[in-house]
Design a protein around this motif. Structure first.
Motif: not given
Length: 214
Positions: A11-20
């Motif tokens: 959930i933590l890594y699969g549902e959040n959007i990570f910005k680059m």
């Protein structure tokens, strides 16, 4: 506690959007990502196996003048080479930003390496010319066969890199990779294979020249 962390990780890594953010700074390519100056160089060390649990990314590609094109394109290629190894990507949003002072859209080919990605569930492209945006989206969401130039070059370098006389040809192959020229790369690769094969055949012919006669 361990079980809770393990169960919550998707959930933590699969549902959040990570910005680059990909750009050039002081002449060096950057791909800022959380605690990393360059995603491709540092993210695996920072996050280990958690990295490939990430499925959603917002990637901003900043291009402020023509002098940055090669550096930014190289950073995009390095990032995409890593992302192409991810087992599943649900969402990628790509923005091409020229800060209003530079017509970055005229150099949208800096995004070409995103075609290394396949089977992305949803792709959104901002500030990218419509025709090119549709091309990138089609490639990224599709499952068509792929000429993965960075990996192709890596394999060729492993094959011929220890022969000094292949250095110039390998540089030409590297240039073809950086220009996304698949046909040129394959032509140079064929020439290198011929040279190495002839060299090894000649070397094998003299391999037993100094053995004692039986």
């Amino acid at each position: 506690m361990t079980n809770i962390l393990f169960e919550s990780r998707p959930i933590l890594y699969g549902e959040n959007i990570f910005k680059m953010t990909i750009w050039e700074k002081y002449g060096d390519e950057r791909a800022y990502f959380l605690r990393c100056d360059h995603f491709a160089r540092e993210a695996e060390f920072e996050f280990g196996s958690r990295l490939k649990d990430m499925r959603r990314f917002k990637i901003i590609v900043e291009l402020r003048d023509e002098d940055e094109i090669l550096s930014v394109k190289s950073a995009v290629r390095a990032v995409c080479k890593v992302l192409s190894e991810f087992p599943k990507l649900d969402y990628i949003r790509i923005s091409l930003d020229g800060f209003g002072r530079f017509d970055a859209q005229s150099y949208s080919h800096v995004l070409e390496s995103f075609t290394l990605l396949r089977n992305v569930r949803r792709v959104i492209l901002d500030k990218v010319p419509p025709v090119y945006a549709r091309y990138l989206e089609r490639k990224m969401t599709g499952s068509s066969p792929l000429d993965h130039l960075p990996k192709m070059y890596e394999a060729l370098e492993f094959y011929a890199g220890h022969f000094d006389w292949c250095e110039n040809s390998l540089q030409e192959a590297c240039d073809a990779m950086e220009n996304d020229d698949v046909d040129r790369f394959k032509h140079i690769r064929a020439e290198i294979i011929t040279m190495v094969t002839e060299f090894m055949t000649n070397a094998r012919g003299h391999l037993f020249d100094h053995d004692a006669c039986s």
